[in-house]
Enzyme design. Sequence first.
Site, PDB file in Angstrom:
ATOM      1  N   CYS A   1      51.899 -27.921   0.836  1.00 21.12           N
ATOM      2  CA  CYS A   1      52.868 -27.964   1.938  1.00 21.12           C
ATOM      3  C   CYS A   1      54.143 -28.705   1.517  1.00 21.12           C
ATOM      4  O   CYS A   1      54.090 -29.742   0.848  1.00 21.12           O
ATOM      5  CB  CYS A   1      52.231 -28.647   3.145  1.00 21.12           C
ATOM      6  SG  CYS A   1      53.315 -28.642   4.588  1.00 21.12           S
TER       7      CYS A   1
ATOM      8  N   CYS B   1      54.434 -35.586   5.306  1.00 17.46           N
ATOM      9  CA  CYS B   1      53.668 -36.404   6.265  1.00 17.46           C
ATOM     10  C   CYS B   1      52.789 -37.385   5.477  1.00 17.46           C
ATOM     11  O   CYS B   1      51.946 -36.951   4.668  1.00 17.46           O
ATOM     12  CB  CYS B   1      52.818 -35.511   7.168  1.00 17.46           C
ATOM     13  SG  CYS B   1      53.775 -34.147   7.869  1.00 17.46           S
TER      14      CYS B   1
ATOM     15  N   ARG C   1      39.914 -35.056  22.750  1.00 16.66           N
ATOM     16  CA  ARG C   1      39.070 -34.710  21.590  1.00 16.66           C
ATOM     17  C   ARG C   1      38.984 -35.867  20.618  1.00 16.66           C
ATOM     18  O   ARG C   1      40.005 -36.308  20.074  1.00 16.66           O
ATOM     19  CB  ARG C   1      39.646 -33.452  20.914  1.00 16.66           C
ATOM     20  CG  ARG C   1      38.748 -32.859  19.851  1.00 16.66           C
ATOM     21  CD  ARG C   1      39.170 -31.447  19.437  1.00 16.66           C
ATOM     22  NE  ARG C   1      39.093 -30.525  20.553  1.00 16.66           N
ATOM     23  CZ  ARG C   1      40.128 -29.858  21.074  1.00 16.66           C
ATOM     24  NH1 ARG C   1      41.333 -29.993  20.558  1.00 16.66           N
ATOM     25  NH2 ARG C   1      39.963 -29.052  22.097  1.00 16.66           N
TER      26      ARG C   1
ATOM     27  N   CYS D   1      39.603 -23.156  15.632  1.00 19.78           N
ATOM     28  CA  CYS D   1      40.984 -23.538  15.333  1.00 19.78           C
ATOM     29  C   CYS D   1      41.305 -23.296  13.867  1.00 19.78           C
ATOM     30  O   CYS D   1      40.645 -23.840  12.977  1.00 19.78           O
ATOM     31  CB  CYS D   1      41.200 -25.012  15.685  1.00 19.78           C
ATOM     32  SG  CYS D   1      42.880 -25.567  15.304  1.00 19.78           S
TER      33      CYS D   1
ATOM     34  N   CYS E   1      48.921 -37.032   4.953  1.00 18.73           N
ATOM     35  CA  CYS E   1      48.322 -35.717   4.734  1.00 18.73           C
ATOM     36  C   CYS E   1      48.056 -35.387   3.270  1.00 18.73           C
ATOM     37  O   CYS E   1      48.969 -35.397   2.432  1.00 18.73           O
ATOM     38  CB  CYS E   1      49.213 -34.645   5.343  1.00 18.73           C
ATOM     39  SG  CYS E   1      48.420 -33.020   5.304  1.00 18.73           S
TER      40      CYS E   1
ATOM     41  N   CYS F   1      42.560 -21.220  18.740  1.00 20.72           N
ATOM     42  CA  CYS F   1      43.649 -22.173  18.546  1.00 20.72           C
ATOM     43  C   CYS F   1      44.188 -22.009  17.131  1.00 20.72           C
ATOM     44  O   CYS F   1      43.416 -21.727  16.217  1.00 20.72           O
ATOM     45  CB  CYS F   1      43.082 -23.585  18.741  1.00 20.72           C
ATOM     46  SG  CYS F   1      44.268 -24.890  18.391  1.00 20.72           S
TER      47      CYS F   1
ATOM     48  N   CYS G   1      47.888 -28.082  22.588  1.00 19.29           N
ATOM     49  CA  CYS G   1      46.949 -29.089  22.092  1.00 19.29           C
ATOM     50  C   CYS G   1      47.800 -30.073  21.311  1.00 19.29           C
ATOM     51  O   CYS G   1      48.362 -29.718  20.266  1.00 19.29           O
ATOM     52  CB  CYS G   1      45.905 -28.435  21.194  1.00 19.29           C
ATOM     53  SG  CYS G   1      44.891 -29.640  20.312  1.00 19.29           S
TER      54      CYS G   1
END
Length: 322
Positions: A47, A51, A256, A91, A54, A124, A184
């Site tokens: 990616c 972040c 969650r 998801c 991550c 999702c 979400c």
Amino acid sequence: MKLAELQSLYEQPFFELIQQGRNAYLANWAGGEVQLCTLLSIKTGGCSEDCGYCAQSSRYKTDVKAGRLMETEEILEVAQRARDNGSTRFCMGAAWKGVREGDAKFEQVLGTIREVSKLGMEVCVTLGQLSLTEARKLKDAGVTAYNHNIDTSPEFYPEVVSTHTFQDRLNTIAAVQHAGMDVCCGGIIGMGESIGDRLRMLEVLTGFDPAPESVPINCLMAMPGTPMEAQPPVDVFELVRLIAVTRIALPKAKVRLSAGRTRLSREGQALCFFAGANSIFYGDKLLTAKNPGVDEDRSLLEELDLVPQQPRAACLAEAVSC
Ligand code: SAM
Ligand code: DTB
Ligand code: SF4
């Protein structure tokens, strides 16, 4: 809900707070149901974003190997297994900055969604940034909810990510809302933020219109190679307090209990359920990181007299609300 109000909820004596969370839960939810949601990383790693938590960012040297976008058939197999295991939500996550209409990969994902949505689970996806055009296409393909976390307070966000802004996150969420998908949206605790940042995050979430349908509360899984690899683990009572305040502030949202359960004791998780959590990620893998095994979770729920949420089809057949 205003920050000051959230703060006074949070600062109550522990047992008063979790009792209030429990009451908010009981007033809004059928007792004892926990939604099981299975995650699948359909495109892992590589990616462009930075972040700090991550393992999938290409900026950091982590154990994650970048992969290609999975084929529909491969994804369908996992989705079917998830449904057979009792998940009512599936998801799919992709390590992308975002998606753009007309892109071949986006078209491929739309095709996958059309197939997965035939299985009868909530569908999702979490694909990064999008605009209204892409959001509408996802909705038409059968997506019921889009996951896009704000992750922390607007003030702390620049400490976590520099390649996109908090406002970019809000813009994507607005597109999702306009297209009529459920939102979400939640965050991560344990990144070095203050309790005030965690409550500010909740203040932003409570300002959403419509309110988020589900709120994942992740505990940082300190991934080797990321800038946050040395962060100490989250204190369980801080987690329980935040879950209780989330339940009180967003009584109708699924709260969650998300990443980081491998570090939590069974007793710690029981407290989270008491305080108002009513959903978990289910299956031994999150996107790239570990999650408790299916058998372990089944026995935990059984011992706590909690039951997996019924699939929607079953709810309709029995004419109960869910
Ligand atoms: N790329 C998309 C995005 O940024 O929205 C989707 C995938 S991203 C991995 C989804 C969410 O997982 C993040 O917003 C974050 O809340 C959570 N997450 C990722 N890595 C994590 C970690 N190491 N510990 C806890 N939560 C994490
Ligand atoms: C969310 O809030 N947590 C999930 C889901 N939404 C996509 C992801 C957790 C990821 C944990 C780290 C990993 O597996 O790499
Ligand atoms: Fe990319 Fe999402 Fe990971 Fe950020 S959280 S690096 S956008 S996969």
